[in-house]
Design a protein around this motif. Structure first.
Motif, PDB file in Angstrom:
ATOM      1  N   ARG A 183       4.436   5.381   6.358  1.00 57.85           N
ATOM      2  CA  ARG A 183       4.623   6.787   6.708  1.00 57.85           C
ATOM      3  C   ARG A 183       4.658   7.007   8.212  1.00 57.85           C
ATOM      4  O   ARG A 183       5.132   8.041   8.686  1.00 57.85           O
ATOM      5  N   TYR A 184       4.150   6.034   8.963  1.00 53.16           N
ATOM      6  CA  TYR A 184       4.025   6.241  10.407  1.00 53.16           C
ATOM      7  C   TYR A 184       4.016   4.890  11.118  1.00 53.16           C
ATOM      8  O   TYR A 184       3.368   3.948  10.664  1.00 53.16           O
ATOM      9  N   ILE A 185       4.772   4.805  12.205  1.00 51.41           N
ATOM     10  CA  ILE A 185       4.696   3.670  13.125  1.00 51.41           C
ATOM     11  C   ILE A 185       4.586   4.252  14.528  1.00 51.41           C
ATOM     12  O   ILE A 185       5.485   4.965  14.986  1.00 51.41           O
ATOM     13  N   GLY A 186       3.497   3.962  15.200  1.00 52.54           N
ATOM     14  CA  GLY A 186       3.326   4.428  16.572  1.00 52.54           C
ATOM     15  C   GLY A 186       3.088   3.255  17.501  1.00 52.54           C
ATOM     16  O   GLY A 186       2.451   2.268  17.117  1.00 52.54           O
ATOM     17  N   MET A 187       3.587   3.345  18.729  1.00 49.90           N
ATOM     18  CA  MET A 187       3.429   2.257  19.692  1.00 49.90           C
ATOM     19  C   MET A 187       2.947   2.809  21.024  1.00 49.90           C
ATOM     20  O   MET A 187       3.522   3.752  21.571  1.00 49.90           O
ATOM     21  N   ILE A 188       1.893   2.215  21.542  1.00 52.62           N
ATOM     22  CA  ILE A 188       1.349   2.628  22.823  1.00 52.62           C
ATOM     23  C   ILE A 188       2.227   2.077  23.948  1.00 52.62           C
ATOM     24  O   ILE A 188       2.930   1.079  23.778  1.00 52.62           O
ATOM     25  N   GLY A 189       2.179   2.752  25.106  1.00 50.77           N
ATOM     26  CA  GLY A 189       2.917   2.234  26.262  1.00 50.77           C
ATOM     27  C   GLY A 189       3.686   3.318  26.989  1.00 50.77           C
ATOM     28  O   GLY A 189       3.901   4.416  26.471  1.00 50.77           O
ATOM     29  N   SER A 190       4.117   2.990  28.172  1.00 48.86           N
ATOM     30  CA  SER A 190       4.898   3.914  28.986  1.00 48.86           C
ATOM     31  C   SER A 190       6.310   4.041  28.433  1.00 48.86           C
ATOM     32  O   SER A 190       6.743   3.257  27.591  1.00 48.86           O
ATOM     33  N   GLN A 191       7.027   5.028  28.937  1.00 52.54           N
ATOM     34  CA  GLN A 191       8.428   5.192  28.539  1.00 52.54           C
ATOM     35  C   GLN A 191       9.239   3.938  28.863  1.00 52.54           C
ATOM     36  O   GLN A 191      10.097   3.520  28.084  1.00 52.54           O
ATOM     37  N   LYS A 192       8.943   3.315  30.018  1.00 54.15           N
ATOM     38  CA  LYS A 192       9.672   2.108  30.398  1.00 54.15           C
ATOM     39  C   LYS A 192       9.427   0.986  29.405  1.00 54.15           C
ATOM     40  O   LYS A 192      10.352   0.296  28.977  1.00 54.15           O
ATOM     41  N   ARG A 193       8.162   0.806  29.023  1.00 60.84           N
ATOM     42  CA  ARG A 193       7.826  -0.248  28.058  1.00 60.84           C
ATOM     43  C   ARG A 193       8.483   0.032  26.711  1.00 60.84           C
ATOM     44  O   ARG A 193       9.020  -0.878  26.072  1.00 60.84           O
ATOM     45  N   VAL A 194       8.462   1.284  26.297  1.00 65.62           N
ATOM     46  CA  VAL A 194       9.086   1.648  25.022  1.00 65.62           C
ATOM     47  C   VAL A 194      10.579   1.359  25.057  1.00 65.62           C
ATOM     48  O   VAL A 194      11.145   0.799  24.106  1.00 65.62           O
ATOM     49  N   HIS A 244       0.854  -1.194   0.000  1.00 65.90           N
ATOM     50  CA  HIS A 244       0.000   0.000   0.000  1.00 65.90           C
ATOM     51  C   HIS A 244       0.889   1.242   0.000  1.00 65.90           C
ATOM     52  O   HIS A 244       1.824   1.345   0.803  1.00 65.90           O
ATOM     53  N   PRO A 245       0.634   2.210  -0.898  1.00 67.20           N
ATOM     54  CA  PRO A 245       1.532   3.363  -1.018  1.00 67.20           C
ATOM     55  C   PRO A 245       1.402   4.381   0.106  1.00 67.20           C
ATOM     56  O   PRO A 245       2.200   5.309   0.192  1.00 67.20           O
ATOM     57  N   ASN A 246       0.410   4.222   0.970  1.00 70.85           N
ATOM     58  CA  ASN A 246       0.139   5.235   1.989  1.00 70.85           C
ATOM     59  C   ASN A 246      -0.239   4.551   3.300  1.00 70.85           C
ATOM     60  O   ASN A 246      -1.340   4.718   3.802  1.00 70.85           O
ATOM     61  N   LEU A 247       0.711   3.805   3.840  1.00 62.55           N
ATOM     62  CA  LEU A 247       0.448   2.940   4.990  1.00 62.55           C
ATOM     63  C   LEU A 247       0.869   3.590   6.301  1.00 62.55           C
ATOM     64  O   LEU A 247       1.966   4.155   6.416  1.00 62.55           O
ATOM     65  N   TYR A 248      -0.011   3.502   7.306  1.00 61.24           N
ATOM     66  CA  TYR A 248       0.259   3.945   8.669  1.00 61.24           C
ATOM     67  C   TYR A 248       0.000   2.744   9.592  1.00 61.24           C
ATOM     68  O   TYR A 248      -0.927   1.968   9.345  1.00 61.24           O
ATOM     69  N   ILE A 249       0.804   2.613  10.649  1.00 60.01           N
ATOM     70  CA  ILE A 249       0.662   1.476  11.555  1.00 60.01           C
ATOM     71  C   ILE A 249       0.601   1.975  12.998  1.00 60.01           C
ATOM     72  O   ILE A 249       1.455   2.751  13.433  1.00 60.01           O
ATOM     73  N   ALA A 250      -0.421   1.516  13.725  1.00 60.76           N
ATOM     74  CA  ALA A 250      -0.567   1.855  15.146  1.00 60.76           C
ATOM     75  C   ALA A 250      -0.538   0.570  15.954  1.00 60.76           C
ATOM     76  O   ALA A 250      -1.396  -0.304  15.791  1.00 60.76           O
ATOM     77  N   LEU A 251       0.454   0.436  16.826  1.00 55.63           N
ATOM     78  CA  LEU A 251       0.603  -0.743  17.680  1.00 55.63           C
ATOM     79  C   LEU A 251      -0.052  -0.439  19.029  1.00 55.63           C
ATOM     80  O   LEU A 251       0.485   0.323  19.835  1.00 55.63           O
ATOM     81  N   VAL A 252      -1.218  -1.016  19.232  1.00 54.94           N
ATOM     82  CA  VAL A 252      -1.952  -0.809  20.486  1.00 54.94           C
ATOM     83  C   VAL A 252      -2.287  -2.194  21.059  1.00 54.94           C
ATOM     84  O   VAL A 252      -3.437  -2.499  21.360  1.00 54.94           O
ATOM     85  N   THR A 253      -1.263  -3.007  21.203  1.00 57.01           N
ATOM     86  CA  THR A 253      -1.442  -4.398  21.607  1.00 57.01           C
ATOM     87  C   THR A 253      -1.620  -4.512  23.112  1.00 57.01           C
ATOM     88  O   THR A 253      -1.495  -3.539  23.853  1.00 57.01           O
ATOM     89  N   ARG A 254      -1.856  -5.747  23.542  1.00 59.57           N
ATOM     90  CA  ARG A 254      -2.114  -5.993  24.961  1.00 59.57           C
ATOM     91  C   ARG A 254      -0.852  -6.313  25.758  1.00 59.57           C
ATOM     92  O   ARG A 254      -0.928  -6.525  26.968  1.00 59.57           O
TER      93      ARG A 254
END
Length: 250
Positions: free
Chosen positions: A187-198, A157-167
């Motif tokens: 174009r984007y990769i984001g991951m949910i979580g605290s600074q420690k988890r990141v 896909h030419p315009n892909l964004y990814i959001a990681l909001v896993t458990r």
């Protein structure tokens, strides 16, 4: 329009001395052309199918009375609309696709909010009880396959964004490792979580040989800092960041 195709000029300037309503201002020209019959239905279907598959198109609308709109091959799509003496050339780009990895509370809220901002939705979660159509009616498709296989389905896909909001941390790690190892263009990769988890995820990926430039594109913690707390608020903060990245990438 039920008559011949034509250009209609509209004046929106108004009279500020007499009107009590808001005025947009300016003037514009509209091209009116009726699409009807089997040929028009086939053309509309081809446009919808291509855009759903992430393929760009170009529509050429000729001004001659008896000529009909046509599609240009995808490898000849222009970047901006062009007005020529004989036709209007209009590039049709697929809407950005947001792959939501994780079908929990935040994933569900994000799937509800992101389409308002113009994003198509794809969802991946290995739990069929969570990742199904009743919970995610907005999704173009839903995958319960492993993340490695799911990425293969969206990687072109030419315009892909990814959001990681896993458990959990292991799922974040597996998803990011696969994205980096497969060199998924997005174009984007984001991951949910605290600074420690990141930090834990980043250190683990570095130990696997993932390079710093690959990790530098990670937005984590995910979303703009608006002090969001609830799943709905977090989804809004993520959407705000998606809009910001989309605008800055042109």
């Amino acid at each position: 329009s039920t008559g011949p195709k034509q250009c209609v000029k509209i004046d929106l300037t108004g009279d500020l001395t007499t009107t009590k309503e808001g005025i947009c201002g300016g003037q514009m020209s509209l091209w009116l052309e009726r699409w009807s019959g089997a040929e028009a239905i086939e053309l509309a279907g081809a446009i919808a199918s291509a855009l759903q598959q992430g393929q760009p198109l170009q529509l050429s609308t000729p001004f001659a009375p008896h000529q009909t709109p046509t599609l240009t091959p995808s490898d000849q799509v222009i970047s901006q609309p062009q007005l020529t003496p004989t036709a209007f050339l209009e590039p049709l780009h697929p809407p950005p696709l947001l792959l939501i990895v994780g079908a929990g509370h935040v994933g569900k809220a994000l799937a509800q909010a992101a389409p308002i901002a113009g994003f198509q939705i794809a969802l991946q979660d290995d739990r069929p009880a969570f990742a199904h159509r009743d919970h995610y009616p907005q999704a173009q498709w839903i995958s319960t396959d492993p993340i490695e296989q799911t990425l293969q389905q969206v990687c072109n896909h030419p315009n892909l964004y990814i959001a990681l909001v896993t458990r959990g941390y292991p799922l974040d790690l597996a998803a990011l490792a696969s994205i980096c190892q497969q060199n998924i263009a997005c174009r984007y990769i984001g991951m949910i979580g605290s600074q420690k988890r990141v930090q834990m995820v980043v250190r683990s990926l570095q130990a696997q040989g993932i390079s710093a430039p690959q990790l530098d594109r990670l937005h984590a913690p995910i979303g703009l800092d608006i002090e969001a707390l609830t799943p709905g608020e977090i989804a809004i903060s993520i959407c705000a960041e998606l809009i910001q990245v989309r605008a800055r990438s042109g």
